[in-house]
Design a protein around this motif. Structure first.
Motif, mmCIF file in Angstrom:
data_model
loop_
_atom_site.group_PDB
_atom_site.id
_atom_site.type_symbol
_atom_site.label_atom_id
_atom_site.label_comp_id
_atom_site.label_asym_id
_atom_site.label_seq_id
_atom_site.Cartn_x
_atom_site.Cartn_y
_atom_site.Cartn_z
ATOM 1 N N ILE A 24 9.576 57.503 -26.692
ATOM 2 C CA ILE A 24 9.058 56.838 -25.474
ATOM 3 C C ILE A 24 10.180 56.180 -24.681
ATOM 4 N N CYS A 25 11.176 55.815 -25.631
ATOM 5 C CA CYS A 25 12.313 54.887 -24.718
ATOM 6 C C CYS A 25 13.072 56.038 -24.258
ATOM 7 N N ARG A 26 13.221 57.084 -24.591
ATOM 8 C CA ARG A 26 14.176 58.189 -23.943
ATOM 9 C C ARG A 26 13.763 58.575 -22.642
ATOM 10 N N ARG A 27 12.305 58.316 -22.368
ATOM 11 C CA ARG A 27 11.470 58.867 -21.055
ATOM 12 C C ARG A 27 11.569 57.541 -20.202
ATOM 13 N N LEU A 28 11.749 56.375 -20.633
ATOM 14 C CA LEU A 28 11.746 55.055 -19.881
ATOM 15 C C LEU A 28 12.783 55.185 -18.678
ATOM 16 N N PRO A 29 12.501 55.064 -17.312
ATOM 17 C CA PRO A 29 13.665 54.975 -16.460
ATOM 18 C C PRO A 29 14.618 53.772 -16.639
ATOM 19 N N LYS A 30 15.623 53.906 -16.151
ATOM 20 C CA LYS A 30 16.885 53.060 -16.228
ATOM 21 C C LYS A 30 16.463 51.837 -15.390
ATOM 22 N N GLY A 31 16.711 50.515 -15.636
ATOM 23 C CA GLY A 31 16.439 49.524 -14.683
ATOM 24 C C GLY A 31 17.009 48.326 -15.367
ATOM 25 N N ARG A 32 16.417 47.235 -14.482
ATOM 26 C CA ARG A 32 16.766 45.882 -15.024
ATOM 27 C C ARG A 32 15.615 45.181 -15.843
ATOM 28 N N LEU A 33 14.380 45.557 -15.393
ATOM 29 C CA LEU A 33 13.232 44.657 -15.873
ATOM 30 C C LEU A 33 12.127 45.654 -16.495
ATOM 31 N N LEU A 34 11.546 45.377 -17.732
ATOM 32 C CA LEU A 34 10.402 46.156 -18.244
ATOM 33 C C LEU A 34 9.229 45.400 -18.299
ATOM 34 N N ARG A 47 12.821 48.466 -29.478
ATOM 35 C CA ARG A 47 13.708 49.394 -29.266
ATOM 36 C C ARG A 47 14.509 49.814 -28.000
ATOM 37 N N SER A 48 13.914 49.202 -26.925
ATOM 38 C CA SER A 48 14.365 49.551 -25.450
ATOM 39 C C SER A 48 15.605 48.538 -25.194
ATOM 40 N N ASN A 49 16.214 48.858 -24.175
ATOM 41 C CA ASN A 49 17.537 48.037 -23.830
ATOM 42 C C ASN A 49 17.554 47.841 -22.447
ATOM 43 N N TYR A 50 16.685 46.673 -21.957
ATOM 44 C CA TYR A 50 16.732 46.148 -20.427
ATOM 45 C C TYR A 50 17.378 44.648 -20.536
ATOM 46 N N ASP A 51 17.772 44.357 -19.493
ATOM 47 C CA ASP A 51 18.164 42.998 -19.320
ATOM 48 C C ASP A 51 17.141 41.904 -19.429
ATOM 49 N N ALA A 52 15.795 42.372 -18.893
ATOM 50 C CA ALA A 52 14.938 41.280 -19.023
ATOM 51 C C ALA A 52 13.509 41.767 -19.256
ATOM 52 N N TYR A 53 12.592 41.117 -19.704
ATOM 53 C CA TYR A 53 11.133 41.886 -20.065
ATOM 54 C C TYR A 53 10.136 40.754 -19.687
ATOM 55 N N LEU A 175 3.407 42.409 -10.073
ATOM 56 C CA LEU A 175 4.653 43.041 -10.362
ATOM 57 C C LEU A 175 5.734 42.973 -9.402
ATOM 58 N N PRO A 176 6.990 42.567 -10.078
ATOM 59 C CA PRO A 176 8.154 42.416 -9.262
ATOM 60 C C PRO A 176 8.611 43.729 -8.671
ATOM 61 N N ASP A 177 9.364 43.784 -7.648
ATOM 62 C CA ASP A 177 9.762 45.119 -6.984
ATOM 63 C C ASP A 177 10.427 45.825 -7.692
ATOM 64 N N ASP A 178 11.356 45.307 -8.681
ATOM 65 C CA ASP A 178 12.502 46.009 -9.398
ATOM 66 C C ASP A 178 11.717 46.294 -10.676
ATOM 67 N N ALA A 179 10.464 46.198 -11.013
ATOM 68 C CA ALA A 179 9.854 46.403 -12.326
ATOM 69 C C ALA A 179 9.769 47.785 -12.747
ATOM 70 N N ILE A 180 9.841 47.812 -13.985
ATOM 71 C CA ILE A 180 9.597 49.251 -14.628
ATOM 72 C C ILE A 180 8.360 48.958 -15.693
ATOM 73 N N VAL A 181 7.396 49.800 -15.512
ATOM 74 C CA VAL A 181 6.116 49.499 -16.637
ATOM 75 C C VAL A 181 5.853 50.633 -17.448
ATOM 76 N N TYR A 182 5.694 49.796 -18.669
ATOM 77 C CA TYR A 182 5.177 50.732 -19.709
ATOM 78 C C TYR A 182 3.872 50.241 -20.368
ATOM 79 N N CYS A 183 2.627 50.982 -20.315
ATOM 80 C CA CYS A 183 1.404 50.468 -20.704
ATOM 81 C C CYS A 183 0.773 51.367 -22.275
ATOM 82 N N ASP A 184 0.554 50.564 -23.067
ATOM 83 C CA ASP A 184 -0.135 51.024 -24.244
ATOM 84 C C ASP A 184 -1.213 50.320 -24.499
#
Length: 279
Positions: A24-34, A47-53, A175-184
């Motif tokens: 899953i993490c390999r398919r998440l887009p790069k960005g600042r906020l998850l 397991r992911s690596n973002y600056d903020a969550y 949602l902030p404008d720079d968000a990347i969203v993962y839903c489980d």
């Protein structure tokens, strides 16, 4: 935690993503906020690596627990470790503590008892009845594991996280404008006779599954925010995710306590991007 050891969630969690988190993490887009509207045990966060969550869940006991661990993990470890000395690993004591948990309104005390229940209950389930009463039976484990290493790792990484307890629709509205969203979300049933999993007292309906798919498509189209959703691979989910790009996975589901009875289920990732919505 040793560098060679992959970070794990400190909670057992039905539907947890530990076994497929790297895929899953390999398919998440790069960005600042998850942003995770359904954080569960937090495997993707760990397991992911973002600056903020922004880590959200509708279950107030779960979010309360995370906040308590993040606030003072050493005190939390000290207060919970005593439950793992063998004295509390019996049916009678378990049901006494379960009743105590259901009666208390003290946030910290609930967080301590919640970890005990999670590790000693049947298969790590988190289930409530219609009145919000935790009702999972005793698990009968020989020696439940105390996740001290995992608690410290979670607390360290939680410095990057903001915890919220909101309905998923409210999360999407803010949602902030720079968000990347993962839903489980709680998964759609594999068969028409199966029921939706009740992580919270009100469960998760087919209508909510459809609403989540719609909000994800709108986030990608109107806000240009990419959204990824995990779910079972069924005719129903393929239909509601028809506007997304689908990736298919197989994941082991720990439905049974016995390893030889655990089977792999077909899952999918629905990936909503601005490009997919421009078709």
């Amino acid at each position: 935690m040793k560098p060679s050891r992959k970070p794990r969630a400190f909670l057992k969690w039905a539907g947890g993503k530990a076994s497929i988190s790297e895929k899953i993490c390999r398919r998440l887009p790069k960005g600042r906020l998850l942003v995770e509207p359904f954080v569960g045990a937090g495997s993707i966060f760990l397991r992911s690596n973002y600056d903020a969550y922004i880590l959200n869940d509708i279950n107030p006991d779960l979010i309360n627990l995370f906040k308590c661990v993040a606030n003072d993990v050493e005190t939390y470890i000290q207060d919970t470790k005593t439950f793992f000395n063998g004295e509390y690993n019996n049916k009678e004591t378990y049901y006494q503590i379960r009743e105590e948990f259901n009666q208390t309104t003290d946030p910290y005390h609930r967080s301590v008892l919640f970890l005990y229940l999670n590790r000693f209950c049947y298969n790590g389930l988190c289930r409530y009845n219609s009145k919000g009463i935790f009702n999972v039976p005793f698990g009968r484990y020989k020696k439940p594991y105390f996740p001290e290493i995992e608690l410290r790792y979670f607390a360290k990484k939680a410095s990057k996280a903001t915890f919220t307890c909101l309905d998923f629709e409210e999360v999407f509205r803010t949602l902030p404008d720079d968000a990347i969203v993962y839903c489980d979300p709680p998964y759609a049933p594999i068969s028409p006779t199966a029921s939706f999993t009740s992580y919270a007292k009100d469960g998760f309906s087919a209508e909510q599954q459809e609403k989540l798919a719609h909000l994800s498509a709108m986030a990608a189209l109107q806000k240009r925010i990419p959204v990824m959703i995990s779910n079972h691979d069924t005719p129903f989910t393929r239909e509601i995710y028809e506007q997304a790009r689908l990736v298919f996975l197989k994941a082991a589901r720990n439905i049974s306590q016995k390893k030889d009875k655990r089977k792999k289920t077909k899952e999918l990732l629905a990936i909503f991007t601005p490009e997919s919505q421009a078709k």
